[in-house]
Design an enzyme around this catalytic site. Structure first.
Site, short mmCIF file in Angstrom:
data_model
loop_
_atom_site.label_atom_id
_atom_site.label_comp_id
_atom_site.label_asym_id
_atom_site.label_seq_id
_atom_site.Cartn_x
_atom_site.Cartn_y
_atom_site.Cartn_z
N LYS A 99 1.04 -1.47 -0.42
CA LYS A 99 -0.44 -0.20 -0.44
C LYS A 99 0.66 1.12 0.03
O LYS A 99 2.01 1.50 1.03
CB LYS A 99 -0.53 -0.21 1.01
CG LYS A 99 -1.85 1.23 1.17
CD LYS A 99 -2.94 1.55 2.79
CE LYS A 99 -2.66 1.99 3.09
NZ LYS A 99 -3.80 2.43 4.81
N GLY A 160 -8.74 8.32 10.43
CA GLY A 160 -8.38 8.23 12.29
C GLY A 160 -10.25 9.48 12.82
O GLY A 160 -9.72 9.37 14.00
N ALA A 186 -9.69 4.83 5.00
CA ALA A 186 -9.74 6.51 6.00
C ALA A 186 -10.49 6.45 5.73
O ALA A 186 -11.35 6.83 5.12
CB ALA A 186 -8.44 7.16 5.04
N GLY A 187 -10.57 6.99 7.38
CA GLY A 187 -12.24 7.86 7.97
C GLY A 187 -12.87 7.44 8.15
O GLY A 187 -14.33 7.42 8.43
N ASN A 208 -9.00 1.11 10.12
CA ASN A 208 -8.20 0.67 11.72
C ASN A 208 -8.80 1.67 12.98
O ASN A 208 -9.28 0.50 14.10
CB ASN A 208 -6.23 0.61 11.46
CG ASN A 208 -6.04 0.66 12.38
OD1 ASN A 208 -6.14 -0.21 13.54
ND2 ASN A 208 -4.43 1.38 12.09
N THR A 209 -8.68 3.15 12.96
CA THR A 209 -9.41 2.90 14.16
C THR A 209 -10.47 2.64 14.74
O THR A 209 -10.46 2.69 15.87
CB THR A 209 -8.67 4.94 13.81
OG1 THR A 209 -7.83 5.07 13.51
CG2 THR A 209 -8.97 5.58 14.83
#
Lengths: 259, 337
Positions: A99, A160, A186-187, A208-209
């Site tokens: 990535k 995040g 993301a997000g 992830n977050t």
């Protein structure tokens, strides 16, 4: 059980279209349990976090062998650094799925599309399977496709942030106009947002977050996996026969045909 | 937060507001950095110093026994530190260009490359080209504190030596960034001057750096001045509450900036600060030149107050739900294409 065909990328068959990021977890064992319990098939790992030694602190020791490892180039500030990190991943860990993350802004962590395109060119030509993390921009996506990317990974919103699909319209355009799988990354803060991305035709979602910071990461991972699956089925369902809203009459042109 | 809100908060004695903002800062920290804490350790290479900073144990006029490690001794120290598990190393010297020239630093970096995945320096301010040379040699980070941003006070505390030049020091982070270095750590020595003025100035300095050099990863530290009995230098006492407020304010204003807390602080405060802002801690540190081999801490730059072993700190981190991170950068070739 599987009503939808798996995702196929570079000869690999992926049934679970929820990809998991491995940073931010309070414990590596917990992260491993999330992968196992929800049968996660693709994970991203930052090369910068991979220890040189194979001991109990090494993140890779917690990734089951049958999981596809996608190493990210976190920390790269330009194309050349991303290339160097990818080569290190190949040498040190035998990883071919990269990535590409090129970020030259430590405040917003926004990817630099121009540098990323350059990195795609080099790494694809060196035989890596590359997944550029990008701002959803059509010109950049086309350039990445032409340069040999295996898929593109546009951000849903700031990393995040958990704000979901702030960039929805632009991601939709990428889905429509490129022939590459689009992995929304993301997000994504909630399973419903992941489902929304899949409903509009994304090939996969990475988070992830949202999982790592959940009180119960195991359940959160499962919730995301199910939401991604549901979203995929919804997308396929629509393909089979979406219903347009019924129009009862023709208020503007009906008069032409009145007897 | 506005300047006024920051000033008010520093004076505020409202405990529930402190708790609220700590919770807010904790949430931001978790979202940005996750439940992980990076660990590092310092190695002091030399304590020769040409400056006379009133507050410092290494000052030229001070009575500290001078030592400078040979390359063999450096390697011995590194073997011990890397053997304990540490992968991020901070190499420190006193500010003597004569005794610890760039060539010496480069030699130390070349040895460190064998043992550590990421190397940072805390040495005297250098020229851009010298930083670039060290970057190419394998240095990823540089720490330089302004100590205080109060010019008058700065002048009064730095009696002689190159450090007396306030502007040269102020412009150091910029020279570091221009050289390509990845991480820069900035800070004030809390207690030298008025805290809220120093905090504003540090924030302004950091904002300037973020705007002009956005690719750098920044972190800040608030080492507290250790006031010795009999000191007559008009230092300000910085309480635990003050320090905690500095950490909270930094996090609220700079969500992505790393916050370091060294073993200069005691264990309970260090452990609690993880929950609302700190992202990086030193562990099992020895702040004496040659201290890891000698096993003692004589003539240190500052006294270590958290003496716990790395294993003990790891255990505490885990019990608080944090994953200790040893490797958070894998050195790559820094030579330009």
């Amino acid at each position: 059980m599987d009503r939808h065909p798996p995702l196929e990328i570079a000869g690999k068959t992926i049934k679970n279209r929820f990809f998991l990021g491995t940073g931010k977890f309070g414990s590596k064992a917990e992260m491993m349990n999330c992968i196992k319990e929800s049968e996660i098939e693709v994970v991203t790992v930052a090369m910068r976090r991979v220890d040189a030694e194979e001991d109990s602190e090494n993140l890779l020791e917690y990734i089951p062998d049958d999981v596809i490892l996608m190493v990210n180039t976190s920390g790269a500030r330009n194309a050349e650094e991303a290339v160097r990190i990818a080569r290190l991943a190949r040498e040190a860990a035998g990883v071919e799925w990269i990535k590409i993350e090129v970020i030259n802004d430590s405040k917003y962590l926004l990817p630099d599309n121009n540098e990323t395109i350059e990195a795609v060119k080099v790494l694809a030509s060196e035989g890596f399977t590359v997944f550029p993390y990008m701002l959803p921009d059509l010109y950049a996506a086309r350039a990445m496709e032409k340069a040999g990317a295996a898929a593109i990974m546009p951000l849903g919103s700031l990393i995040g942030s958990g704000e979901g699909l702030k960039a929805k319209k632009f991601i939709e355009i990428l889905i429509r106009e490129t022939s590459l799988p689009v992995v929304v990354d993301a997000g994504i803060g909630r399973p419903s947002q992941a489902a929304e991305a899949m409903e509009m035709g994304a090939a996969a979602v990475l988070a992830n977050t949202a999982v790592a910071l959940a009180n119960d990461p195991g359940n959160a991972t499962l919730a995301f996996s199910l939401a991604v699956r549901a979203g995929r089925l919804a997308w396929l369902g629509k393909m089979a026969g979406p219903q347009k809203d019924a129009v009862a009459s023709s208020p503007l042109t009906g008069f032409l045909f009145e007897e | 937060m506005t300047k006024k809100e920051i000033a008010d908060f520093l004076k505020d004695t409202d405990k529930s507001r402190l708790e609220d903002l700590a919770a807010k800062a904790g949430k931001i920290t978790a979202a940005q950095f996750g439940k992980v804490i990076s660990l590092y350790a310092p190695i002091y290479l030399s304590n020769y110093c040409e400056n006379n900073c009133v507050y410092c144990g290494f000052k030229a006029s001070g009575g500290v026994r001078r030592k400078k490690l040979t390359l063999e001794q450096i390697e011995s120290e590194m073997k011990i530190v890397s053997g304990s598990g540490i992968r991020n190393i901070l190499l420190l010297t006193g500010e003597s260009r004569k005794m610890s020239p760039v060539s010496y630093l480069k030699d130390a970096v070349n040895i460190a490359k064998k043992y550590f995945s990421s190397i940072s320096l805390e040495v005297y301010p250098l020229e851009t080209e010298e930083y670039a040379e060290l970057y190419r040699a394998g240095v990823d980070g540089v720490t330089v504190y302004q100590e205080t941003y109060d010019r008058k006070r700065y002048d009064g505390l730095h009696l002689s030596g190159k450090k007396k030049d306030y502007d040269y020091r102020y412009n150091t982070p910029e020279r570091i960034a221009l050289a390509g270095i990845r991480t820069i750590s900035m800070g004030v020595l809390a207690g030298l001057a008025d805290l809220h003025k120093d905090l504003f100035s540090l924030f302004a300095h950091l904002e300037y750096m973020e705007k002009n050099y956005p690719g750098v990863e920044y972190s800040v530290s608030f080492p507290r001045l250790i006031i010795e009995p009999g000191d007559v230098t008009d230092y300000r006492k910085i309480t635990d509450v003050d320090l905690v407020k500095c950490i909270i304010l930094t996090r609220l204003k700079f969500p992505r900036v790393g916050i370091n807390l060294s073993t200069r602080e005691q264990a309970p405060l260090r452990d609690h600060a993880l929950a609302f802002g700190v992202t990086r801690i030193s562990a099992a540190s020895n702040t004496s030149v040659g201290g890891y081999v000698d096993g003692v801490q004589d003539d240190p730059q500052f006294r270590v107050k958290d003496l716990r072993s790395l294993k003990e700190i790891e255990r505490v981190l885990r019990s608080k739900g944090f994953d200790p991170v040893y490797t958070d950068w894998r050195r790559i070739d820094n030579t330009p294409v």
